[in-house]
Design a protein around this motif. Structure first.
Motif, PDB file in Angstrom:
ATOM      1  N   HIS A   1      13.932   5.479  -5.128  1.00 30.89           N
ATOM      2  CA  HIS A   1      12.873   4.872  -5.939  1.00 30.89           C
ATOM      3  C   HIS A   1      12.354   3.592  -5.280  1.00 30.89           C
ATOM      4  O   HIS A   1      11.142   3.364  -5.217  1.00 30.89           O
ATOM      5  CB  HIS A   1      13.408   4.590  -7.349  1.00 30.89           C
ATOM      6  N   GLU A   2      13.266   2.765  -4.793  1.00 33.07           N
ATOM      7  CA  GLU A   2      12.847   1.533  -4.105  1.00 33.07           C
ATOM      8  C   GLU A   2      12.064   1.840  -2.841  1.00 33.07           C
ATOM      9  O   GLU A   2      11.064   1.184  -2.556  1.00 33.07           O
ATOM     10  CB  GLU A   2      14.067   0.661  -3.773  1.00 33.07           C
ATOM     11  N   ASP A   3      12.512   2.841  -2.084  1.00 36.05           N
ATOM     12  CA  ASP A   3      11.788   3.236  -0.867  1.00 36.05           C
ATOM     13  C   ASP A   3      10.377   3.713  -1.210  1.00 36.05           C
ATOM     14  O   ASP A   3       9.405   3.378  -0.533  1.00 36.05           O
ATOM     15  CB  ASP A   3      12.539   4.342  -0.114  1.00 36.05           C
TER      16      ASP A   3
ATOM     17  N   LEU B   1       6.840   2.040   0.019  1.00 37.89           N
ATOM     18  CA  LEU B   1       5.762   2.784   0.677  1.00 37.89           C
ATOM     19  C   LEU B   1       4.452   2.679  -0.094  1.00 37.89           C
ATOM     20  O   LEU B   1       3.378   2.512   0.494  1.00 37.89           O
ATOM     21  CB  LEU B   1       6.158   4.253   0.845  1.00 37.89           C
ATOM     22  N   GLU B   2       4.527   2.775  -1.406  1.00 36.23           N
ATOM     23  CA  GLU B   2       3.315   2.659  -2.227  1.00 36.23           C
ATOM     24  C   GLU B   2       2.712   1.262  -2.111  1.00 36.23           C
ATOM     25  O   GLU B   2       1.497   1.109  -2.056  1.00 36.23           O
ATOM     26  CB  GLU B   2       3.623   3.005  -3.680  1.00 36.23           C
ATOM     27  N   ALA B   3       3.557   0.239  -2.063  1.00 38.64           N
ATOM     28  CA  ALA B   3       3.066  -1.134  -1.941  1.00 38.64           C
ATOM     29  C   ALA B   3       2.383  -1.346  -0.591  1.00 38.64           C
ATOM     30  O   ALA B   3       1.306  -1.954  -0.520  1.00 38.64           O
ATOM     31  CB  ALA B   3       4.219  -2.128  -2.113  1.00 38.64           C
ATOM     32  N   ILE B   4       2.985  -0.832   0.479  1.00 42.25           N
ATOM     33  CA  ILE B   4       2.385  -0.968   1.811  1.00 42.25           C
ATOM     34  C   ILE B   4       1.072  -0.192   1.872  1.00 42.25           C
ATOM     35  O   ILE B   4       0.070  -0.681   2.401  1.00 42.25           O
ATOM     36  CB  ILE B   4       3.354  -0.489   2.913  1.00 42.25           C
ATOM     37  N   SER B   5       1.069   1.010   1.328  1.00 41.85           N
ATOM     38  CA  SER B   5      -0.156   1.814   1.313  1.00 41.85           C
ATOM     39  C   SER B   5      -1.257   1.098   0.549  1.00 41.85           C
ATOM     40  O   SER B   5      -2.403   1.027   1.004  1.00 41.85           O
ATOM     41  CB  SER B   5       0.122   3.176   0.679  1.00 41.85           C
ATOM     42  N   SER B   6      -0.924   0.534  -0.577  1.00 37.76           N
ATOM     43  CA  SER B   6      -1.898  -0.214  -1.377  1.00 37.76           C
ATOM     44  C   SER B   6      -2.382  -1.456  -0.630  1.00 37.76           C
ATOM     45  O   SER B   6      -3.571  -1.782  -0.656  1.00 37.76           O
ATOM     46  CB  SER B   6      -1.263  -0.608  -2.714  1.00 37.76           C
TER      47      SER B   6
ATOM     48  N   ASP C   1      -3.608 -10.002  11.204  1.00 39.74           N
ATOM     49  CA  ASP C   1      -3.923 -10.228   9.788  1.00 39.74           C
ATOM     50  C   ASP C   1      -3.370  -9.104   8.910  1.00 39.74           C
ATOM     51  O   ASP C   1      -2.834  -9.364   7.825  1.00 39.74           O
ATOM     52  CB  ASP C   1      -5.433 -10.343   9.590  1.00 39.74           C
ATOM     53  N   ALA C   2      -3.483  -7.867   9.380  1.00 41.06           N
ATOM     54  CA  ALA C   2      -2.966  -6.730   8.613  1.00 41.06           C
ATOM     55  C   ALA C   2      -1.443  -6.814   8.504  1.00 41.06           C
ATOM     56  O   ALA C   2      -0.874  -6.569   7.436  1.00 41.06           O
ATOM     57  CB  ALA C   2      -3.389  -5.423   9.265  1.00 41.06           C
ATOM     58  N   LEU C   3      -0.790  -7.174   9.594  1.00 44.24           N
ATOM     59  CA  LEU C   3       0.664  -7.291   9.591  1.00 44.24           C
ATOM     60  C   LEU C   3       1.125  -8.406   8.650  1.00 44.24           C
ATOM     61  O   LEU C   3       2.063  -8.221   7.856  1.00 44.24           O
ATOM     62  CB  LEU C   3       1.166  -7.552  11.018  1.00 44.24           C
ATOM     63  N   VAL C   4       0.464  -9.541   8.697  1.00 44.60           N
ATOM     64  CA  VAL C   4       0.790 -10.654   7.797  1.00 44.60           C
ATOM     65  C   VAL C   4       0.588 -10.228   6.343  1.00 44.60           C
ATOM     66  O   VAL C   4       1.429 -10.518   5.477  1.00 44.60           O
ATOM     67  CB  VAL C   4      -0.063 -11.905   8.140  1.00 44.60           C
ATOM     68  N   HIS C   5      -0.497  -9.510   6.079  1.00 44.43           N
ATOM     69  CA  HIS C   5      -0.787  -9.045   4.726  1.00 44.43           C
ATOM     70  C   HIS C   5       0.324  -8.103   4.231  1.00 44.43           C
ATOM     71  O   HIS C   5       0.786  -8.220   3.085  1.00 44.43           O
ATOM     72  CB  HIS C   5      -2.155  -8.344   4.705  1.00 44.43           C
ATOM     73  N   CYS C   6       0.767  -7.188   5.092  1.00 47.85           N
ATOM     74  CA  CYS C   6       1.842  -6.259   4.712  1.00 47.85           C
ATOM     75  C   CYS C   6       3.153  -7.003   4.475  1.00 47.85           C
ATOM     76  O   CYS C   6       3.885  -6.701   3.529  1.00 47.85           O
ATOM     77  CB  CYS C   6       2.026  -5.198   5.788  1.00 47.85           C
ATOM     78  N   ARG C   7       3.453  -7.985   5.321  1.00 44.49           N
ATOM     79  CA  ARG C   7       4.684  -8.766   5.142  1.00 44.49           C
ATOM     80  C   ARG C   7       4.670  -9.545   3.828  1.00 44.49           C
ATOM     81  O   ARG C   7       5.686  -9.627   3.133  1.00 44.49           O
ATOM     82  CB  ARG C   7       4.878  -9.720   6.316  1.00 44.49           C
ATOM     83  N   LYS C   8       3.515 -10.125   3.487  1.00 41.74           N
ATOM     84  CA  LYS C   8       3.405 -10.845   2.208  1.00 41.74           C
ATOM     85  C   LYS C   8       3.624  -9.884   1.046  1.00 41.74           C
ATOM     86  O   LYS C   8       4.278 -10.231   0.060  1.00 41.74           O
ATOM     87  CB  LYS C   8       2.035 -11.508   2.088  1.00 41.74           C
ATOM     88  N   THR C   9       3.071  -8.690   1.162  1.00 39.57           N
ATOM     89  CA  THR C   9       3.236  -7.694   0.112  1.00 39.57           C
ATOM     90  C   THR C   9       4.711  -7.342  -0.060  1.00 39.57           C
ATOM     91  O   THR C   9       5.215  -7.278  -1.186  1.00 39.57           O
ATOM     92  CB  THR C   9       2.421  -6.427   0.439  1.00 39.57           C
ATOM     93  N   LEU C  10       5.391  -7.122   1.057  1.00 37.45           N
ATOM     94  CA  LEU C  10       6.823  -6.804   0.983  1.00 37.45           C
ATOM     95  C   LEU C  10       7.633  -7.961   0.425  1.00 37.45           C
ATOM     96  O   LEU C  10       8.580  -7.764  -0.349  1.00 37.45           O
ATOM     97  CB  LEU C  10       7.353  -6.412   2.365  1.00 37.45           C
ATOM     98  N   LYS C  11       7.278  -9.175   0.803  1.00 34.65           N
ATOM     99  CA  LYS C  11       8.000 -10.351   0.313  1.00 34.65           C
ATOM    100  C   LYS C  11       7.838 -10.474  -1.206  1.00 34.65           C
ATOM    101  O   LYS C  11       8.806 -10.745  -1.915  1.00 34.65           O
ATOM    102  CB  LYS C  11       7.488 -11.606   1.022  1.00 34.65           C
ATOM    103  N   SER C  12       6.621 -10.259  -1.698  1.00 33.13           N
ATOM    104  CA  SER C  12       6.412 -10.364  -3.144  1.00 33.13           C
ATOM    105  C   SER C  12       7.111  -9.214  -3.874  1.00 33.13           C
ATOM    106  O   SER C  12       7.611  -9.400  -4.968  1.00 33.13           O
ATOM    107  CB  SER C  12       4.921 -10.383  -3.479  1.00 33.13           C
ATOM    108  N   LEU C  13       7.181  -8.051  -3.227  1.00 27.08           N
ATOM    109  CA  LEU C  13       7.887  -6.916  -3.836  1.00 27.08           C
ATOM    110  C   LEU C  13       9.380  -7.212  -3.919  1.00 27.08           C
ATOM    111  O   LEU C  13      10.006  -6.962  -4.944  1.00 27.08           O
ATOM    112  CB  LEU C  13       7.644  -5.643  -3.004  1.00 27.08           C
ATOM    113  N   ASP C  14       9.956  -7.777  -2.855  1.00 30.33           N
ATOM    114  CA  ASP C  14      11.367  -8.147  -2.875  1.00 30.33           C
ATOM    115  C   ASP C  14      11.651  -9.234  -3.904  1.00 30.33           C
ATOM    116  O   ASP C  14      12.694  -9.218  -4.554  1.00 30.33           O
ATOM    117  CB  ASP C  14      11.822  -8.626  -1.479  1.00 30.33           C
ATOM    118  N   GLY C  15      10.701 -10.164  -4.063  1.00 30.33           N
ATOM    119  CA  GLY C  15      10.847 -11.219  -5.043  1.00 30.33           C
ATOM    120  C   GLY C  15      10.867 -10.674  -6.465  1.00 30.33           C
ATOM    121  O   GLY C  15      11.574 -11.183  -7.338  1.00 30.33           O
ATOM    122  N   ASN C  16      10.090  -9.628  -6.726  1.00 31.39           N
ATOM    123  CA  ASN C  16      10.038  -9.024  -8.041  1.00 31.39           C
ATOM    124  C   ASN C  16      11.283  -8.189  -8.347  1.00 31.39           C
ATOM    125  O   ASN C  16      11.635  -8.002  -9.495  1.00 31.39           O
ATOM    126  CB  ASN C  16       8.800  -8.124  -8.183  1.00 31.39           C
TER     127      ASN C  16
END
Length: 178
Positions: free
Chosen positions: A107-109, A113-118, A161-176
């Motif tokens: 489920h986490e995986d 993937l959905e977060a990165i795709s979004s 920029d795309a890589l930074v954006h994906c990393r921020k998304t993952l960081k916020s997902l881990d924070g949640n």
């Protein structure tokens, strides 16, 4: 609704495709990895634009034609990847091992993937394209720059920029999750 004009009445479109045919095929082949499919894509692009009622200022828009060819190639690539993913015989399916990961990990995986795709979908199209071609398809930044008609430095910034954006998304997902 008016009828599409035949090729004879669209000499600019016909001439542009004839002149840049190899360039279009090369661009599509880089995406598809198959020259034969690339030729089909270029032919489809020509038919699509020739059959279009509205083709604005095509004389000066080889970039527009390149975008049409590239988009059709990407669509075909994605369709082929999807078909490949789901193709297979029943016998092959019987030998697939069951996943050992826990349902929670799966489920986490899936969420990741959905977060990165979004996150990728929220990027500007050109930035997303540069990132996907560089990171997923192994194209060089110089090749991408030539295809997009921009400098390699700009492609470098788009990928970053795309890589930074994906990393921020993952960081916020881990924070949640934590």
């Amino acid at each position: 609704m008016s009828k599409p004009m035949p090729a004879e009445s669209r000499p600019a479109l016909h001439e542009l495709f004839a002149t840049h045919r190899q360039t279009f095929i090369n661009a599509a082949a880089r995406i598809l990895g198959c020259r034969s499919h690339a030729e089909d894509v270029v032919h489809d692009a020509y038919l699509k634009l020739n059959g279009s009622v509205l083709t604005p200022g095509i004389q000066s828009q080889s970039g527009y034609l390149m975008r049409v060819v590239r988009n059709l190639a990407i669509d075909l690539y994605r369709r082929q990847a999807l078909e490949k993913r789901y193709a297979g015989s029943e016998e092959e399916g019987m030998y697939i091992p069951t996943p050992s990961a826990s349902p929670e990990a799966e489920h986490e995986d899936r969420q990741t993937l959905e977060a990165i795709s979004s996150a990728l979908q929220s990027l500007p199209e050109r930035t997303r394209y540069a990132f996907e071609m560089y990171r997923l398809h192994g194209c060089t930044q110089k090749e991408i720059a030539e295809e997009l008609g921009v400098s390699p430095t700009l492609v470098n910034f788009m990928v970053r920029d795309a890589l930074v954006h994906c990393r921020k998304t993952l960081k916020s997902l881990d924070g949640n999750r934590g």
